[in-house]
Design a protein around this motif. Structure first.
Motif, PDB file in Angstrom:
ATOM      1  N   THR A  56       0.816  -1.389   0.054  1.00  0.00           N
ATOM      2  CA  THR A  56      -0.156   0.036  -0.013  1.00  0.00           C
ATOM      3  C   THR A  56       0.876   1.313  -0.029  1.00  0.00           C
ATOM      4  O   THR A  56       2.140   1.112   0.524  1.00  0.00           O
ATOM      5  CB  THR A  56      -0.972   0.010   1.468  1.00  0.00           C
ATOM      6  OG1 THR A  56      -0.170   0.058   2.381  1.00  0.00           O
ATOM      7  CG2 THR A  56      -1.841  -1.233   1.376  1.00  0.00           C
ATOM      8  N   TYR A  57       0.252   2.444  -0.539  1.00  0.00           N
ATOM      9  CA  TYR A  57       1.107   3.589  -0.716  1.00  0.00           C
ATOM     10  C   TYR A  57       0.295   4.724  -0.868  1.00  0.00           C
ATOM     11  O   TYR A  57      -0.940   4.428  -1.459  1.00  0.00           O
ATOM     12  CB  TYR A  57       2.098   3.455  -2.012  1.00  0.00           C
ATOM     13  CG  TYR A  57       1.555   3.314  -3.303  1.00  0.00           C
ATOM     14  CD1 TYR A  57       1.370   4.191  -4.105  1.00  0.00           C
ATOM     15  CD2 TYR A  57       1.338   1.864  -3.665  1.00  0.00           C
ATOM     16  CE1 TYR A  57       0.726   3.879  -5.379  1.00  0.00           C
ATOM     17  CE2 TYR A  57       0.582   1.599  -4.828  1.00  0.00           C
ATOM     18  CZ  TYR A  57       0.427   2.767  -5.507  1.00  0.00           C
ATOM     19  OH  TYR A  57      -0.299   2.344  -6.923  1.00  0.00           O
ATOM     20  N   THR A  58       0.696   5.820  -0.688  1.00  0.00           N
ATOM     21  CA  THR A  58      -0.060   7.215  -1.227  1.00  0.00           C
ATOM     22  C   THR A  58       0.906   7.947  -2.087  1.00  0.00           C
ATOM     23  O   THR A  58       2.115   7.558  -2.243  1.00  0.00           O
ATOM     24  CB  THR A  58       0.122   8.053   0.184  1.00  0.00           C
ATOM     25  OG1 THR A  58       1.346   8.523   0.516  1.00  0.00           O
ATOM     26  CG2 THR A  58      -0.773   7.466   1.146  1.00  0.00           C
ATOM     27  N   GLN A  59       0.365   8.533  -2.938  1.00  0.00           N
ATOM     28  CA  GLN A  59       1.105   9.273  -4.192  1.00  0.00           C
ATOM     29  C   GLN A  59       1.394  10.809  -3.853  1.00  0.00           C
ATOM     30  O   GLN A  59       2.097  11.421  -4.122  1.00  0.00           O
ATOM     31  CB  GLN A  59       0.214   9.112  -5.426  1.00  0.00           C
ATOM     32  CG  GLN A  59       0.435   7.883  -6.018  1.00  0.00           C
ATOM     33  CD  GLN A  59      -0.434   8.035  -7.349  1.00  0.00           C
ATOM     34  OE1 GLN A  59      -1.355   8.853  -7.701  1.00  0.00           O
ATOM     35  NE2 GLN A  59      -0.491   6.948  -8.281  1.00  0.00           N
ATOM     36  N   ASN A  60       0.282  11.127  -3.000  1.00  0.00           N
ATOM     37  CA  ASN A  60       0.104  12.544  -2.601  1.00  0.00           C
ATOM     38  C   ASN A  60      -0.780  12.431  -1.516  1.00  0.00           C
ATOM     39  O   ASN A  60      -1.260  11.495  -0.912  1.00  0.00           O
ATOM     40  CB  ASN A  60      -0.073  13.451  -3.633  1.00  0.00           C
ATOM     41  CG  ASN A  60      -1.097  13.048  -4.384  1.00  0.00           C
ATOM     42  OD1 ASN A  60      -2.164  12.716  -3.884  1.00  0.00           O
ATOM     43  ND2 ASN A  60      -1.006  13.169  -5.782  1.00  0.00           N
ATOM     44  N   THR A  61      -1.363  13.581  -1.248  1.00  0.00           N
ATOM     45  CA  THR A  61      -2.077  13.974  -0.129  1.00  0.00           C
ATOM     46  C   THR A  61      -3.716  13.519  -0.597  1.00  0.00           C
ATOM     47  O   THR A  61      -4.497  13.244   0.411  1.00  0.00           O
ATOM     48  CB  THR A  61      -2.433  15.386   0.260  1.00  0.00           C
ATOM     49  OG1 THR A  61      -2.838  16.203  -0.928  1.00  0.00           O
ATOM     50  CG2 THR A  61      -0.988  15.868   0.718  1.00  0.00           C
ATOM     51  N   SER A  62      -4.024  13.079  -1.692  1.00  0.00           N
ATOM     52  CA  SER A  62      -5.485  12.862  -2.161  1.00  0.00           C
ATOM     53  C   SER A  62      -5.422  11.685  -2.924  1.00  0.00           C
ATOM     54  O   SER A  62      -6.515  11.131  -3.426  1.00  0.00           O
ATOM     55  CB  SER A  62      -6.094  13.905  -2.918  1.00  0.00           C
ATOM     56  OG  SER A  62      -5.338  14.132  -4.137  1.00  0.00           O
ATOM     57  N   THR A  63      -4.370  10.850  -3.045  1.00  0.00           N
ATOM     58  CA  THR A  63      -4.093   9.666  -3.857  1.00  0.00           C
ATOM     59  C   THR A  63      -3.787   8.416  -3.017  1.00  0.00           C
ATOM     60  O   THR A  63      -2.614   8.872  -2.515  1.00  0.00           O
ATOM     61  CB  THR A  63      -3.723   9.692  -5.234  1.00  0.00           C
ATOM     62  OG1 THR A  63      -4.214  10.695  -5.956  1.00  0.00           O
ATOM     63  CG2 THR A  63      -3.694   8.294  -5.964  1.00  0.00           C
ATOM     64  N   MET A  64      -4.419   7.411  -2.647  1.00  0.00           N
ATOM     65  CA  MET A  64      -3.798   5.887  -2.105  1.00  0.00           C
ATOM     66  C   MET A  64      -3.669   4.948  -3.209  1.00  0.00           C
ATOM     67  O   MET A  64      -4.472   5.088  -4.167  1.00  0.00           O
ATOM     68  CB  MET A  64      -4.324   5.793  -0.858  1.00  0.00           C
ATOM     69  CG  MET A  64      -5.572   5.302  -1.016  1.00  0.00           C
ATOM     70  SD  MET A  64      -6.458   4.811   0.459  1.00  0.00           S
ATOM     71  CE  MET A  64      -5.500   3.324   0.783  1.00  0.00           C
ATOM     72  N   GLY A  65      -2.907   3.833  -3.016  1.00  0.00           N
ATOM     73  CA  GLY A  65      -2.927   2.806  -4.118  1.00  0.00           C
ATOM     74  C   GLY A  65      -2.619   1.570  -3.295  1.00  0.00           C
ATOM     75  O   GLY A  65      -2.010   1.547  -2.284  1.00  0.00           O
ATOM     76  N   PHE A  66      -2.828   0.463  -4.167  1.00  0.00           N
ATOM     77  CA  PHE A  66      -2.557  -0.917  -3.751  1.00  0.00           C
ATOM     78  C   PHE A  66      -1.637  -1.562  -4.779  1.00  0.00           C
ATOM     79  O   PHE A  66      -1.950  -1.362  -6.024  1.00  0.00           O
ATOM     80  CB  PHE A  66      -3.683  -1.599  -3.363  1.00  0.00           C
ATOM     81  CG  PHE A  66      -4.741  -0.793  -2.389  1.00  0.00           C
ATOM     82  CD1 PHE A  66      -4.548  -1.211  -1.194  1.00  0.00           C
ATOM     83  CD2 PHE A  66      -5.641  -0.121  -2.976  1.00  0.00           C
ATOM     84  CE1 PHE A  66      -5.688  -0.572  -0.307  1.00  0.00           C
ATOM     85  CE2 PHE A  66      -6.434   0.518  -2.088  1.00  0.00           C
ATOM     86  CZ  PHE A  66      -6.326   0.314  -0.702  1.00  0.00           C
ATOM     87  N   ALA A  67      -0.654  -2.475  -4.662  1.00  0.00           N
ATOM     88  CA  ALA A  67      -0.229  -3.205  -5.490  1.00  0.00           C
ATOM     89  C   ALA A  67      -0.271  -4.756  -5.047  1.00  0.00           C
ATOM     90  O   ALA A  67       0.105  -4.956  -3.781  1.00  0.00           O
ATOM     91  CB  ALA A  67       1.391  -2.742  -5.549  1.00  0.00           C
ATOM     92  N   THR A  68      -0.244  -5.549  -5.936  1.00  0.00           N
ATOM     93  CA  THR A  68      -0.288  -7.274  -5.588  1.00  0.00           C
ATOM     94  C   THR A  68       0.321  -7.733  -6.785  1.00  0.00           C
ATOM     95  O   THR A  68       0.397  -7.250  -7.645  1.00  0.00           O
ATOM     96  CB  THR A  68      -1.678  -7.511  -5.088  1.00  0.00           C
ATOM     97  OG1 THR A  68      -1.593  -8.977  -4.803  1.00  0.00           O
ATOM     98  CG2 THR A  68      -2.704  -7.490  -6.210  1.00  0.00           C
ATOM     99  N   GLY A  69       0.824  -9.124  -6.309  1.00  0.00           N
ATOM    100  CA  GLY A  69       1.212  -9.864  -7.554  1.00  0.00           C
ATOM    101  C   GLY A  69       1.828 -11.063  -7.078  1.00  0.00           C
ATOM    102  O   GLY A  69       2.048 -11.529  -5.903  1.00  0.00           O
TER     103      GLY A  69
END
Length: 167
Positions: free
Chosen positions: A123-136
């Motif tokens: 899990t991560y944030t790109q900036n103050t208004s975007t978060m993300g998920f990665a899997t694989g």
């Protein structure tokens, strides 16, 4: 039963790599990962690229970094307005970085499930208004000894800190 008791672990500890502050270049390599490692955590603090390429993580063996292994990977970014995008990757574990004004903060846990098969969850944030998920998932041809954090194109790093923990 497949369960190791604490007494059998002996002096097992989490080991930190050496933090790297990439301000130039297109890749950060962590080499010398011991053959007994079962989990690697990639940590990113304010990591930024000069453009809008995706950050990617590739595993490696003693023979080199694997860009031809078959990865099954997906990343998705979510904003306050909903899902911004979802992308599949087949030659790496992918992480959306957005654009040059974004910086990434997060952790990506890569665990050995069996043999030379590894799974990633992050899990991560790109900036103050975007978060993300990665899997694989990926199966590599031999023992994991290194990994590379790079990008999907020609962008260079311009800020941040990257490190790994392994156990």
């Amino acid at each position: 039963t497949g369960i190791t008791t604490l007494g059998a672990l002996g002096s097992s500890v989490i080991t930190s790599g050496t933090a790297v502050a990439p301000t130039t270049g297109t890749a950060v390599d962590f080499t010398g990962i011991p053959s007994w490692v079962k989990r690697v955590t990639v940590l990113m603090n304010d990591v930024s690229l000069t453009g809008s390429e995706y950050l990617i993580i590739r595993l490696g063996t003693a023979s080199g970094i694997l860009s031809t292994a078959v990865y099954f990977s997906m990343t998705s970014a979510i904003t306050t307005a909903g899902v911004a995008s979802a992308v599949n990757f087949t030659t790496s574990f992918g992480i959306q970085s957005g654009n040059a004004s974004n910086s990434l903060n997060g952790q990506f846990i890569i665990s050995n499930i069996t043999g030379n098969t590894w799974v990633l969850s992050g899990t991560y944030t790109q900036n103050t208004s975007t978060m993300g998920f990665a899997t694989g998932r990926v199966t590599i041809p031999s023992v994991l000894t290194q990994l590379r954090i790079t990008n999907g194109g020609s962008d260079t790093f311009d800020a941040g800190t990257i490190n790994i923990l392994y156990e």
